[in-house]
Design a protein around this motif. Structure first.
Motif, short mmCIF file in Angstrom:
data_model
loop_
_atom_site.label_atom_id
_atom_site.label_comp_id
_atom_site.label_asym_id
_atom_site.label_seq_id
_atom_site.Cartn_x
_atom_site.Cartn_y
_atom_site.Cartn_z
N ASN A 69 66.64 55.50 12.09
CA ASN A 69 67.85 54.99 12.70
C ASN A 69 67.56 53.62 13.26
O ASN A 69 66.48 53.37 13.77
CB ASN A 69 68.31 55.91 13.86
CG ASN A 69 68.81 57.23 13.34
OD1 ASN A 69 69.30 57.32 12.22
ND2 ASN A 69 68.69 58.27 14.17
N ILE A 89 68.70 51.40 16.25
CA ILE A 89 69.44 51.43 17.51
C ILE A 89 69.00 50.26 18.34
O ILE A 89 67.82 50.14 18.69
CB ILE A 89 69.18 52.76 18.27
CG1 ILE A 89 69.56 53.94 17.37
CG2 ILE A 89 69.96 52.79 19.56
CD1 ILE A 89 69.22 55.28 17.95
N ALA A 149 63.56 53.77 14.91
CA ALA A 149 63.28 55.04 15.56
C ALA A 149 63.04 56.11 14.52
O ALA A 149 63.89 56.36 13.66
CB ALA A 149 64.45 55.45 16.46
N GLU A 200 62.82 59.84 13.08
CA GLU A 200 63.55 61.06 13.35
C GLU A 200 62.61 62.26 13.33
O GLU A 200 61.89 62.48 12.36
CB GLU A 200 64.66 61.25 12.32
CG GLU A 200 65.80 60.27 12.48
CD GLU A 200 66.97 60.61 11.57
OE1 GLU A 200 66.86 61.62 10.82
OE2 GLU A 200 67.97 59.89 11.60
N GLU A 230 70.57 58.68 25.72
CA GLU A 230 71.40 59.18 24.64
C GLU A 230 71.28 58.26 23.44
O GLU A 230 71.37 57.04 23.55
CB GLU A 230 72.86 59.25 25.10
CG GLU A 230 73.77 60.02 24.17
CD GLU A 230 73.41 61.50 24.11
OE1 GLU A 230 73.40 62.05 22.99
OE2 GLU A 230 73.14 62.09 25.18
N GLY A 231 71.05 58.86 22.27
CA GLY A 231 70.99 58.10 21.04
C GLY A 231 72.28 58.22 20.28
O GLY A 231 73.37 58.24 20.86
N THR A 232 72.20 58.34 18.97
CA THR A 232 73.38 58.51 18.13
C THR A 232 73.33 59.85 17.43
O THR A 232 72.26 60.45 17.26
CB THR A 232 73.45 57.39 17.07
OG1 THR A 232 72.26 57.43 16.26
CG2 THR A 232 73.56 56.02 17.72
N ARG A 288 71.64 62.91 19.14
CA ARG A 288 70.19 62.87 19.34
C ARG A 288 69.83 62.15 20.62
O ARG A 288 70.63 61.39 21.18
CB ARG A 288 69.52 62.18 18.15
CG ARG A 288 69.48 63.01 16.88
CD ARG A 288 68.94 62.20 15.73
NE ARG A 288 68.62 63.05 14.58
CZ ARG A 288 67.44 63.62 14.37
NH1 ARG A 288 66.44 63.42 15.23
NH2 ARG A 288 67.23 64.38 13.32
N LEU A 305 67.14 59.42 22.34
CA LEU A 305 66.29 58.30 21.94
C LEU A 305 65.17 58.17 22.96
O LEU A 305 65.41 57.95 24.15
CB LEU A 305 67.09 57.00 21.87
CG LEU A 305 66.31 55.78 21.37
CD1 LEU A 305 65.90 55.96 19.92
CD2 LEU A 305 67.12 54.51 21.55
N GLU A 313 62.17 55.96 24.07
CA GLU A 313 61.65 54.60 23.91
C GLU A 313 60.30 54.50 24.59
O GLU A 313 60.15 54.88 25.76
CB GLU A 313 62.63 53.59 24.51
CG GLU A 313 63.99 53.62 23.82
CD GLU A 313 65.00 52.68 24.47
OE1 GLU A 313 64.83 52.35 25.67
OE2 GLU A 313 65.95 52.28 23.79
N SER A 355 63.78 59.21 17.58
CA SER A 355 65.08 59.86 17.68
C SER A 355 64.86 61.35 17.49
O SER A 355 64.33 61.78 16.47
CB SER A 355 66.01 59.31 16.60
OG SER A 355 67.23 60.04 16.58
#
Length: 381
Positions: A20, A22, A27, A29, A134-136, A139, A141, A143, A150
């Motif tokens: 992903n 972001i 990131a 998965e 919060e990711g997309t 999911r 995230l 960091e 992710s």
């Protein structure tokens, strides 16, 4: 039982394209990220592995330390393995034939190293987790200093060692001597010929005092509340009752207290000697710190060269702040190991599971819940 998604997974820095993007960051998965490779984190990783998750493909373990051992890496040299209370083996591999005279930091660090290799957990280190947000696509995230992941689920096993608690007292900044915390305790020889004030009512405080007294010119023990000494064996029933008290606070969303705080101090032979010879002559908490020592409201003073703060630790969970897990009471409310505010997040080694045996059980419980969550997701897709 967990059913890992067998997708094409690549870690940051890899060649794969299943990632992903972001905020411009790549990131990888995965199905789960484990933060921390102490007892609780390794337990979680072991149960993920045992359930069918593959390291690097389905889950990743991140640890900020330069090598294995978790907080045990930093235990003071005089804390030998034979003096460690209640060290419980990691799941799946016993700790055998350990020399009780060796420093616990060496024995347990070597054991953790063998464990990681035996179960091929592939811990990534040193990796500092900066934040989890919060990711997309539902999911999270994660960091870090080594890139971003992710993930569908998170096992947070960061413990408390990185957040030593330093109380604040009037005049603290004026003290001309040395102040240090249990987290950086160097061993008793460092206090030879010095006047030492030890602050705190837990097991670390009494251990420090008993060790330091033969070397120091003078020791003074101060606590906020009178210490409670526990006689007799600490059996399984007493242990369950103590854990239940800590668990109740966590269920109410209050900051966790340690299990030791509700069990009292064991009245063993060393403690009895310390009480008899005056080393453990507890004084009430001082009211202020002066350049030369500490002072009470009634004018009584004690001169000091060192103030040793054996005042405990707080959970290291600041990286979870963007997820807004904290309750109004200041803690993170849990059902088992699962954060009530976000069922994707599990905290192990937190509150009632902040012991070696508790961490093992928590790792297993977290993975069981994660399996159920991922299985439900697969059914609804």
């Amino acid at each position: 039982m967990a059913v890992p998604v067998r997708g094409k997974i690549h870690a940051p820095g890899g060649v794969g394209r299943n990632v992903n993007y972001i905020s411009g960051a790549e990131a990888a998965e995965v199905q789960s990220v484990v933060i921390g490779a102490g007892q609780a984190g390794l337990s979680g990783a072991y149960h993920l592995r045992r359930t069918g998750f593959e390291p690097e493909r389905d889950f990743v373990v991140l640890d900020h330390n330069p090598g294995p051992g978790g907080a045990w890496r930093y235990r003071w040299p005089s804390l030998t393995y034979g003096r460690v209370h209640g060290m419980h083996a990691l799941p799946g591999m016993e700790l055998t034939d350990a020399d009780p005279a060796r420093p616990s930091s060496e024995v347990i660090t070597e054991y953790f190293d063998r464990y990681e290799r035996a179960f091929d957990l592939r811990v990534r280190r040193p990796v500092k987790v900066r934040t989890v947000r919060e990711g997309t696509g539902g999911r999270l995230l994660v960091e870090t200093s080594a890139g971003a992941w992710s993930t569908r689920t998170l096992i947070n096993a960061t413990g408390t060692w990185d957040r030593p608690f330093w109380p604040r007292y009037e005049g603290q900044e004026t003290f001309l001597g040395r102040q240090l915390h249990t987290a950086r305790y160097p061993g008793p020889e460092a206090f030879a010929g010095q006047r030492v004030v030890v602050v705190g009512g837990g097991a670390s405080a009494t251990q420090h005092l008993l060790e330091i007294a033969p070397y120091a010119a003078d020791t003074t023990w101060v606590t906020r509340r009178p210490p409670v000494f526990r006689e007799g064996p600490f059996d399984e029933e007493a242990g369950r009752a103590a854990v239940a008290l800590v668990e109740e606070r966590v269920r109410r969303g209050l900051p966790p207290r340690s299990v030791v705080s509700v069990t009292g101090l064991p009245l063993n032979d060393a403690i009895r000697r310390g009480l008899a010879d005056g080393v453990l002559d507890r004084q009430p908490m001082f009211d202020r710190i002066t350049p030369e020592g500490v002072e009470w409201k009634d004018g009584r003073r004690v001169a000091a060269d060192v103030i040793l703060w054996a005042t405990g630790f707080r959970p290291a969970v600041d990286h979870l702040t963007p997820l807004r897990l904290r309750e109004p009471g200041g803690g993170i409310r849990l059902e088992g190991t699962r954060a009530v505010a976000d069922p994707r997040v599990h905290l192990v080694g937190y509150g009632p599971s902040a012991s070696t045996v508790g961490a093992n059980r928590a790792g297993r419980a977290a993975v069981r819940d994660i399996g159920r969550l991922l299985a439900r997701e697969r059914v609804t897709v």
